[in-house]
Design a protein around this motif. Structure first.
Motif, mmCIF file in Angstrom:
data_model
loop_
_atom_site.group_PDB
_atom_site.id
_atom_site.type_symbol
_atom_site.label_atom_id
_atom_site.label_comp_id
_atom_site.label_asym_id
_atom_site.label_seq_id
_atom_site.Cartn_x
_atom_site.Cartn_y
_atom_site.Cartn_z
ATOM 1 N N MET A 111 0.702 -1.101 -0.023
ATOM 2 C CA MET A 111 0.077 0.224 -0.020
ATOM 3 C C MET A 111 1.237 1.148 -0.403
ATOM 4 N N GLU A 112 1.875 1.246 0.632
ATOM 5 C CA GLU A 112 3.177 2.161 0.499
ATOM 6 C C GLU A 112 3.546 2.267 -0.271
ATOM 7 N N ASN A 113 3.491 1.375 -0.965
ATOM 8 C CA ASN A 113 5.066 0.911 -2.105
ATOM 9 C C ASN A 113 4.751 0.496 -3.516
ATOM 10 N N PRO A 114 3.691 1.147 -4.044
ATOM 11 C CA PRO A 114 2.770 -0.041 -4.694
ATOM 12 C C PRO A 114 3.651 -0.413 -6.462
ATOM 13 N N ASP A 115 4.621 0.204 -6.039
ATOM 14 C CA ASP A 115 5.515 -0.316 -7.494
ATOM 15 C C ASP A 115 6.831 -1.081 -7.141
ATOM 16 N N GLN A 116 6.342 -2.065 -5.957
ATOM 17 C CA GLN A 116 7.156 -3.166 -6.018
ATOM 18 C C GLN A 116 6.637 -4.726 -6.603
ATOM 19 N N GLY A 117 7.433 -5.563 -7.043
ATOM 20 C CA GLY A 117 7.387 -5.955 -8.016
ATOM 21 C C GLY A 117 6.198 -8.033 -6.852
ATOM 22 N N THR A 118 5.730 -8.219 -7.967
ATOM 23 C CA THR A 118 5.268 -9.488 -6.468
ATOM 24 C C THR A 118 5.578 -10.108 -6.028
ATOM 25 N N LYS A 119 5.169 -10.328 -4.875
ATOM 26 C CA LYS A 119 5.953 -11.292 -3.826
ATOM 27 C C LYS A 119 5.466 -12.984 -3.173
ATOM 28 N N LYS A 120 5.958 -13.389 -3.534
ATOM 29 C CA LYS A 120 5.706 -15.236 -2.521
ATOM 30 C C LYS A 120 6.270 -15.179 -1.660
ATOM 31 N N LEU A 121 5.805 -15.447 -0.357
ATOM 32 C CA LEU A 121 6.667 -15.715 0.980
ATOM 33 C C LEU A 121 6.143 -16.593 1.097
ATOM 34 N N PHE A 122 7.284 -18.138 1.377
ATOM 35 C CA PHE A 122 6.753 -19.268 2.132
ATOM 36 C C PHE A 122 7.577 -19.493 3.448
ATOM 37 N N PHE A 123 6.168 -19.595 4.621
ATOM 38 C CA PHE A 123 7.625 -19.659 6.166
ATOM 39 C C PHE A 123 7.245 -21.207 6.291
ATOM 40 N N PRO A 124 8.208 -21.602 6.737
ATOM 41 C CA PRO A 124 9.007 -23.364 7.855
ATOM 42 C C PRO A 124 7.551 -23.403 8.398
ATOM 43 N N PRO A 125 7.258 -24.328 8.693
ATOM 44 C CA PRO A 125 6.028 -24.868 9.813
ATOM 45 C C PRO A 125 6.904 -25.470 10.854
ATOM 46 N N LYS A 126 6.463 -25.533 11.884
ATOM 47 C CA LYS A 126 7.278 -25.953 13.037
ATOM 48 C C LYS A 126 6.482 -27.489 13.652
ATOM 49 N N LEU A 127 7.297 -28.643 13.325
ATOM 50 C CA LEU A 127 7.315 -30.163 14.161
ATOM 51 C C LEU A 127 6.870 -29.900 15.464
ATOM 52 N N ILE A 128 5.991 -30.480 16.429
ATOM 53 C CA ILE A 128 5.496 -29.945 17.903
ATOM 54 C C ILE A 128 5.048 -32.089 18.227
ATOM 55 N N ILE A 129 6.169 -32.299 17.916
ATOM 56 C CA ILE A 129 6.345 -33.937 19.135
ATOM 57 C C ILE A 129 5.434 -33.899 20.533
ATOM 58 N N ARG A 130 4.307 -34.579 20.279
ATOM 59 C CA ARG A 130 4.307 -34.814 21.815
ATOM 60 C C ARG A 130 3.475 -36.479 21.527
ATOM 61 N N GLU A 131 1.862 -36.607 22.504
ATOM 62 C CA GLU A 131 2.247 -38.259 23.078
ATOM 63 C C GLU A 131 1.422 -38.686 21.908
ATOM 64 N N SER A 132 0.857 -38.400 21.302
ATOM 65 C CA SER A 132 0.435 -39.868 19.851
ATOM 66 C C SER A 132 1.095 -40.261 18.609
ATOM 67 N N THR A 133 2.511 -39.845 18.599
ATOM 68 C CA THR A 133 2.816 -40.658 18.098
ATOM 69 C C THR A 133 4.193 -41.491 18.855
ATOM 70 N N THR A 134 4.388 -42.675 18.382
ATOM 71 C CA THR A 134 5.543 -43.500 19.124
ATOM 72 C C THR A 134 5.851 -44.313 17.694
ATOM 73 N N LYS A 135 6.559 -45.439 18.573
ATOM 74 C CA LYS A 135 6.725 -46.564 17.215
ATOM 75 C C LYS A 135 5.835 -47.666 17.112
ATOM 76 N N PRO A 136 5.702 -48.735 15.972
ATOM 77 C CA PRO A 136 4.731 -49.173 15.798
ATOM 78 C C PRO A 136 4.759 -49.987 16.774
ATOM 79 N N GLY A 137 3.158 -50.327 16.893
ATOM 80 C CA GLY A 137 2.756 -51.064 18.387
ATOM 81 C C GLY A 137 2.431 -52.728 17.284
ATOM 82 N N SER A 138 1.628 -53.029 17.892
ATOM 83 C CA SER A 138 1.149 -54.809 17.635
ATOM 84 C C SER A 138 -0.243 -54.888 16.938
ATOM 85 N N ARG A 139 -0.641 -53.794 16.156
ATOM 86 C CA ARG A 139 -2.130 -53.320 15.640
ATOM 87 C C ARG A 139 -2.496 -54.879 13.851
ATOM 88 N N GLY A 140 -3.212 -55.365 14.530
ATOM 89 C CA GLY A 140 -3.347 -55.703 13.018
ATOM 90 C C GLY A 140 -3.069 -57.334 13.585
#
Length: 374
Positions: free
Chosen positions: A345-374
């Motif tokens: 809005m303040e500098n309308p002559d600038q070129g188009t920008k595409k910004l991508f930001f890395p998400p962050k993995l939050i490790i808690r209790e719903s993941t663990t080593k494979p169990g005995s299902r099946g």
């Protein structure tokens, strides 16, 4: 008493001095008066004395104040002082934020980030709920243009691959930022999480625990760039670890909003694939349904089935199994979208920008080593 008389004399002197300056036309209507700090130094008095003199002049209609700006000379009538109506300070220019939903923690954090940055830059926020409807989104965009908003931030609705109003604004170089996802084929400014990288990191975490049979659950993919990128990230992680991509492990047409059909579909999916030891879901809505259905089926999370999904949900810290999730850092995402829009809005002559930001993995209790299902 002596001090009171002295103070009265001082502030009366200041009043008469300023009235004299106005009568002699040294100060004209709407001229700005010296600041309280300047008058304090000029007359060698306290700030309280100056404030009292200025307050009296305002009450008499000789001067008027504008909040945050200063004190100004009012228009004078013949033989009498005419009270000048206060001039209202200009309203902050408005920016519209269009969201498909406003009833979840993800969007609440986005709103907070957007509003804090806009407020700091001197803009107000108009919040618009498009109810996940392309038709309503287009209508709201037109309405915001008619209201002469200074700019727009648009979070596209699910399944949207094209929007003629967004294309029209882009071609007109209207200040616009697309947030959270992008529209393929429309070269507009966007600020998004790196959904591909986030999904890849999440699946890599499951693989590092020893999982090889990993399911993918999502709503309808077609047209939603964020979901498409998450699927690509899921498949990329499998391919890099030489794990065959089994399309039977993908369930990609689950629609939120109807709990019973969702639960039935997830139950059927888990029943047909007892070899699955982990699920990657694209949002917390699906993730929570997996936990509920698994519990009803006697499948333990995470002992029998590990689970990971994008985004956290409210009060997840108090859930029976605190979920491992991929945080999109929504507050930061909202701030960056608003920051980019302000820059445009303040500098309308600038070129188009595409910004991508890395998400962050939050490790808690719903993941663990494979169990005995099946």
């Amino acid at each position: 008493m002596t001090n009171n008389v002295q103070h009265l004399s001082l502030y009366e002197q200041i009043k008469h001095h300023l009235i004299s300056e106005i009568e002699l036309a040294h100060l004209l209507p709407h001229d700005k008066l010296p600041s309280e700090s300047e008058l304090t130094k000029q007359f060698s008095v306290s700030r309280i004395t100056v404030k009292k003199a200025m307050s009296d002049l305002v009450e008499l209609g000789i001067v008027y104040r504008i909040q945050g700006k200063g004190t100004y000379v009012a228009v004078q009538g013949k033989g009498a002082v005419a009270v000048e109506p206060p001039i209202q300070p200009q309203r902050a220019p408005a920016v519209a934020l269009l969201l498909p939903f406003i009833n979840n923690q993800h969007n609440a954090l986005l709103i907070n980030g957007v509003e804090s940055m806009l407020s700091e830059a001197g803009y107000s926020l108009l919040l618009c709920n498009t109810e996940n409807s392309i038709q309503k989104e287009e209508r709201v965009i037109r309405e915001m243009v008619e209201r002469h908003v200074a700019g727009m931030i648009v979070y596209p609705v699910d399944g949207e691959s094209y929007n003629r109003e967004i294309l029209h604004l882009t071609l007109k170089s209207f200040p616009l930022v697309v947030m959270d996802r992008y529209l393929r084929g429309i070269d507009t400014n966007c600020v998004c999480p790196d959904n591909f990288r986030g999904a890849q990191e999440g699946v890599n975490h499951l693989i590092s625990l020893g999982h090889r049979h990993i399911g993918f659950l999502s709503t309808t993919i077609n047209g939603t760039s964020s979901i498409e990128d998450r699927l690509l990230g899921y498949e990329k992680a499998l391919a890099e670890h030489h794990i065959p991509i089994d399309r039977r492990y993908r369930y990609v047409d689950i629609e939120l909003g109807e709990p019973k059909p969702i639960k039935a579909k997830i139950r059927d999916f888990l029943s047909r694939h007892p070899e699955l030891t982990a699920i990657f879901a694209i949002n917390p809505g699906l993730g929570l349904q997996v936990i509920k259905v698994a519990s009803e089926m006697g499948i333990r999370v995470p002992d029998d089935l590990s689970l990971i999904f994008f985004d956290d949900f409210e009060l997840s810290e108090f859930y029976s199994v605190r979920p491992t999730f991929i945080s999109q850092e929504e507050n930061m995402l909202g701030k960056e979208a608003a920051k980019l829009l302000v820059s445009i809005m303040e500098n309308p002559d600038q070129g188009t920008k595409k910004l991508f930001f890395p998400p962050k993995l939050i490790i808690r209790e719903s993941t663990t080593k494979p169990g005995s299902r099946g």
